[in-house]
Structures are given as structure tokens and as C-alpha cells.
Scaffold this motif. Sequence first.
Motif, PDB file in Angstrom:
ATOM      1  N   SER A  71       6.062   7.158   6.143  1.00  0.00           N
ATOM      2  CA  SER A  71       5.525   6.402   5.003  1.00  0.00           C
ATOM      3  C   SER A  71       4.181   6.933   4.514  1.00  0.00           C
ATOM      4  CB  SER A  71       5.363   4.937   5.391  1.00  0.00           C
ATOM      5  OG  SER A  71       6.536   4.470   6.016  1.00  0.00           O
ATOM      6  N   ARG A  72       3.338   7.320   5.440  1.00  0.00           N
ATOM      7  CA  ARG A  72       2.024   7.785   4.999  1.00  0.00           C
ATOM      8  C   ARG A  72       2.121   9.091   4.221  1.00  0.00           C
ATOM      9  NH1 ARG A  72      -1.361   7.421   9.906  1.00  0.00           N
ATOM     10  NH2 ARG A  72       0.215   5.858  10.312  1.00  0.00           N
ATOM     11  N   LEU A 100      -6.298   3.103   6.247  1.00  0.00           N
ATOM     12  CA  LEU A 100      -5.530   4.338   6.046  1.00  0.00           C
ATOM     13  C   LEU A 100      -5.674   4.818   4.598  1.00  0.00           C
ATOM     14  CD1 LEU A 100      -3.531   6.440   7.207  1.00  0.00           C
ATOM     15  CD2 LEU A 100      -1.670   4.939   6.462  1.00  0.00           C
ATOM     16  N   VAL A 143      -2.914  -2.629  -0.098  1.00  0.00           N
ATOM     17  CA  VAL A 143      -1.695  -2.858   0.673  1.00  0.00           C
ATOM     18  C   VAL A 143      -1.062  -4.161   0.200  1.00  0.00           C
ATOM     19  CG1 VAL A 143      -0.834  -3.289   3.012  1.00  0.00           C
ATOM     20  CG2 VAL A 143      -2.678  -1.622   2.647  1.00  0.00           C
ATOM     21  N   THR A 147       0.981  -5.270   7.862  1.00  0.00           N
ATOM     22  CA  THR A 147       1.667  -5.526   9.127  1.00  0.00           C
ATOM     23  C   THR A 147       0.671  -5.794  10.256  1.00  0.00           C
ATOM     24  OG1 THR A 147       1.928  -3.147   9.059  1.00  0.00           O
ATOM     25  CG2 THR A 147       3.905  -4.442   8.837  1.00  0.00           C
ATOM     26  N   ASP A 172       0.551   0.149  -1.496  1.00  0.00           N
ATOM     27  CA  ASP A 172       1.319   0.448  -0.283  1.00  0.00           C
ATOM     28  C   ASP A 172       2.229  -0.747  -0.018  1.00  0.00           C
ATOM     29  OD1 ASP A 172       2.212   0.354   2.348  1.00  0.00           O
ATOM     30  OD2 ASP A 172       0.313   0.960   3.247  1.00  0.00           O
ATOM     31  N   VAL A 174       4.922  -0.441   1.932  1.00  0.00           N
ATOM     32  CA  VAL A 174       5.741   0.114   3.018  1.00  0.00           C
ATOM     33  C   VAL A 174       6.434  -1.006   3.805  1.00  0.00           C
ATOM     34  CG1 VAL A 174       5.612   1.357   5.225  1.00  0.00           C
ATOM     35  CG2 VAL A 174       4.339   2.210   3.230  1.00  0.00           C
ATOM     36  N   GLN A 197      11.516   2.684   7.605  1.00  0.00           N
ATOM     37  CA  GLN A 197      11.776   2.197   8.969  1.00  0.00           C
ATOM     38  C   GLN A 197      11.408   0.737   9.172  1.00  0.00           C
ATOM     39  OE1 GLN A 197       9.070   3.933   8.114  1.00  0.00           O
ATOM     40  NE2 GLN A 197       7.478   3.957   9.663  1.00  0.00           N
TER      41      GLN A 197
HETATM   42  C1  LIG Z   1       3.984   1.070   8.935  1.00  0.00           C
HETATM   43  C2  LIG Z   1       3.045   1.102   7.815  1.00  0.00           C
HETATM   44  C3  LIG Z   1       2.491   2.311   7.336  1.00  0.00           C
HETATM   45  C4  LIG Z   1       2.571   3.640   8.049  1.00  0.00           C
HETATM   46  O1  LIG Z   1       3.742   4.246   8.059  1.00  0.00           O
HETATM   47  P1  LIG Z   1       4.102   5.556   8.886  1.00  0.00           P
HETATM   48  O2  LIG Z   1       5.571   5.596   8.695  1.00  0.00           O
HETATM   49  O3  LIG Z   1       3.714   5.293  10.292  1.00  0.00           O
HETATM   50  O4  LIG Z   1       3.426   6.711   8.306  1.00  0.00           O
HETATM   51  C5  LIG Z   1       1.681   2.233   6.215  1.00  0.00           C
HETATM   52  N1  LIG Z   1       1.408   1.066   5.618  1.00  0.00           N
HETATM   53  C6  LIG Z   1       1.894  -0.108   6.078  1.00  0.00           C
HETATM   54  C7  LIG Z   1       1.526  -1.375   5.382  1.00  0.00           C
HETATM   55  C8  LIG Z   1       2.718  -0.132   7.186  1.00  0.00           C
HETATM   56  O5  LIG Z   1       3.180  -1.311   7.635  1.00  0.00           O
END
Ligand SMILES: *Cc1c(COP(=O)(O)O)cnc(C)c1O
Length: 417
Positions: A71-72, A100, A143, A147, A172, A174, A197
Amino acid sequence: MPTRKELSIPQRTIMTPGPTEAEPRVLRAMGAPIIGQFDPAFTDMMNETMQMLRELFQTKNRWAYPIDGTSRAGIEAVLASVIEPGDRVLVPIYGRFGYLLTEIAERYGADVHTIECEWGTVFQPEEIISEMKKVSPKIVAMVHGETSTGRIHPLKEIGEACREQDALFIVDAVATIGGCAVKTDEWNIDAVIGGTQKCLSVPSGMAPITYNDRTAAVIAGRKKVERGIATAADGQMLSDYRPITSNYFDLSQLEDYWSERRLNHHTEATTMLYALREGVRLVLEEGLEERFRRHRRHEKALMAGLSAMGLDLFGDPEAKLPVVTCVQIPQEADGESIRSMLLSQFGIEIASSFGPLQGKIWRIGTMGYSCRKENVLFVLAGLEAVLIRHGVAVKAGEALQAALNIYDHQAATGVLS
Ligand SMILES: *Cc1c(COP(=O)(O)O)cnc(C)c1O
């Protein structure tokens, strides 16, 4: 002596905020044969995947495609492609992943301004908007679902403010994509990064992204490197040469690969694309609204069970992320020993936490394929047994009944909670 035993992976119940259990149909799709990345059968599949991603992101954007990498990699590709050294970026931080965004933006030379609120809470939109007025950022990056703290941030007002101030809004998503609504167009988000994932239940290794014409224009406004040769974009002088500094994450080159130009960039991650296509297909087959409802249904049952056991939930309930439930570790308990017994005795994995929350909370995910009734009931049963084993006083026998009551009530009335 090297061991040459056959690979043997134990059965697990994964209740973390990722990686989640993969959808069996996704794993089957990954067994399909490899074909060339310019084979029409493959490029057709690329186009189909782009179309399905637009539906997933609730957008009409032309650009919606995956970045190869976790994701990153998606976050880095977007930030690397829009940030030029000295650009002002505002990052409102309410958990670990805000850091991040900050770190990646700084590595690409941005002048990053941050504001931070207490972990477990979120900002009032006005706090962010008034900071935007002070800082006048080119980009606001934040974000959607944290998480690390189990919180979700409202984005609509911030998206509107970004349009008014002509800032790019980068999100983000993700953790939320495929589990909670991410309304790219309605919320005026200029670029969104998803992950595989978590709620998509596809293995880690790809990051679907989407971005609009405003973002594409910023990217196109830079000097381009095409096939290793610098070219002037928009009639600029080559002396004004300021290409994207990453080759792998150069979205202008990736556009040339994902569009009908089909210029070679990297070798597409064939098997991961099969996986992503199948994962998103499953989401659309279930239906976005129904899928979000399913996530809330199991969240409610899990929360009821944990509370009935006598455990306290962590964080501002108003801003709770439906797909991650944070539980306060009882004062007298050794959180890591409990987690490890849960894994060794029950094969259940839950997560610990980071930074200021380390040792204070556990995080239980209800994401994607992991978000099922039997998993929720199993984690409640397992946690109760392990807590008792550790001498923690819990209200024994209450958790499963409370969760079952929620499920029965939902089945009878169709109402969540
Ligand atoms: C899990 C997560 C990421 C990081 O993802 P990676 O697959 O480990 O690179 C980034 N942002 C959020 C909000 C996440 O929950």
C-alpha cells in the motif's frame, strides 16, 4: 542442515487490521497461467480492472489502476509524482499512518506542516480548515481510516475546503476501501490510495489508486522522462527540467503503460493483477452498500461481546472505524502473553499497537473475508478463555450470548445494533 520439507502453513483465524484472510476465490485466481503483459487477453483484463476500480472508488476518474508494491507504494507513487521540492504539504495526524504520509512527503522535498490530535480522537473539520488558511498548502494529505487508533475521519468538509483553496486533497484509504464508503468524487478527493490486504482480502503486494484531472494536470505540468530521454512537457525549456525523481513511482510513465499507448514501464505483477481483479469483482458482486452493512453487522456483534465480557473499548465512539475495534488491555494483564496464547492455543491472531498506545490496547480487525460470524464468535470465545487462563476477572459466559443476541436481533428486524 537446510530443511527441504514441503511448505506447510498453519490454519489461522486472522482478526488483525491486515493482512486479512484471503478470499478463497482470489487464491484460486492466482493459480491461473502467466501470459505476456502485451497479450490482448492481458490488456483487456487491465482495462476491465480499471473499470472495476472506478466503481470501487466511486469515481468517474479516467485514472484508476494499481501500483505494484504494498500500500505504501501507492502512497509514495502519488506523493512522488505531485510533490516538487519546496511544495507546502499539510498533514493532519491522528495516528501512526499520518506519520507515514509526513515521512514520505519530506523525502520528496516537501515543506511539511503537521497538526496532531490525541490518538483515539479525530479533528473537527474547522481545525484543519483554519490551519489550511494559515499554511496555504499545495497539498493536504490525510488518512481516512487510521488502523493504529481505530478511528475514521470525515472527509467531505475538508474536500470542499481544498477545492475552495485550490489545494490537492490526497487520501490514504488503505484500510477503508472495500469495507467502508470511500466517495472519491462526492467528497472532492483528488487522489486516493487503497490497499489490497485489508478489506479487499487480496494478498499484500498491490496498491490500487485513483486520481482526477486536477492531479493529472499537476503531473503533466512537470518535465517528463520518456524511455530514459528527457522531453519538454507543455513547451517548457529543458533548462527548467524537473522530472519525477523516482522511476518506479513515476505516474506519468505508468499512465503511458495503463493507457492505450501501452509504453513499457515495469513488468506488470501478473498474478497479483489476477488477484486484485477477482477481489474487486467479489466486492462488486456483493454490492458496495451490502458489503459496508456486513462490516457494521459484525462490528456490532464483536463490540457487544467484548463489552459483555467486561472489557473497555478504546477511543472516541463517535469516530470509531467500523473495521477495527480497539480494546483496552485490562490493567493487571500482560497483553503480549494473552495475544501469544490466543495464537498458540486457538490459532487466532489479533494485533497489538504502536507508539503511545503500545501495551495499552489490542486491535481486532473485522475486515473483508475475515469479517464473518464464525470468526467473531471464535475470537470472543478464545479471548474469554485466554483471559480466564491469565487470571483476569471477566464476566464468563456473557460475550457469546451478547454477540448472538445482536445477530438474532439483526436477523429478526434487519436493524443493526
Ligand atoms: C496498512 C496501512 C498502510 C500500510 O500499508 P503497507 O501495505 O504495509 O505498505 C498504510 N496506511 C494505512 C491507513 C494502513 O492501515
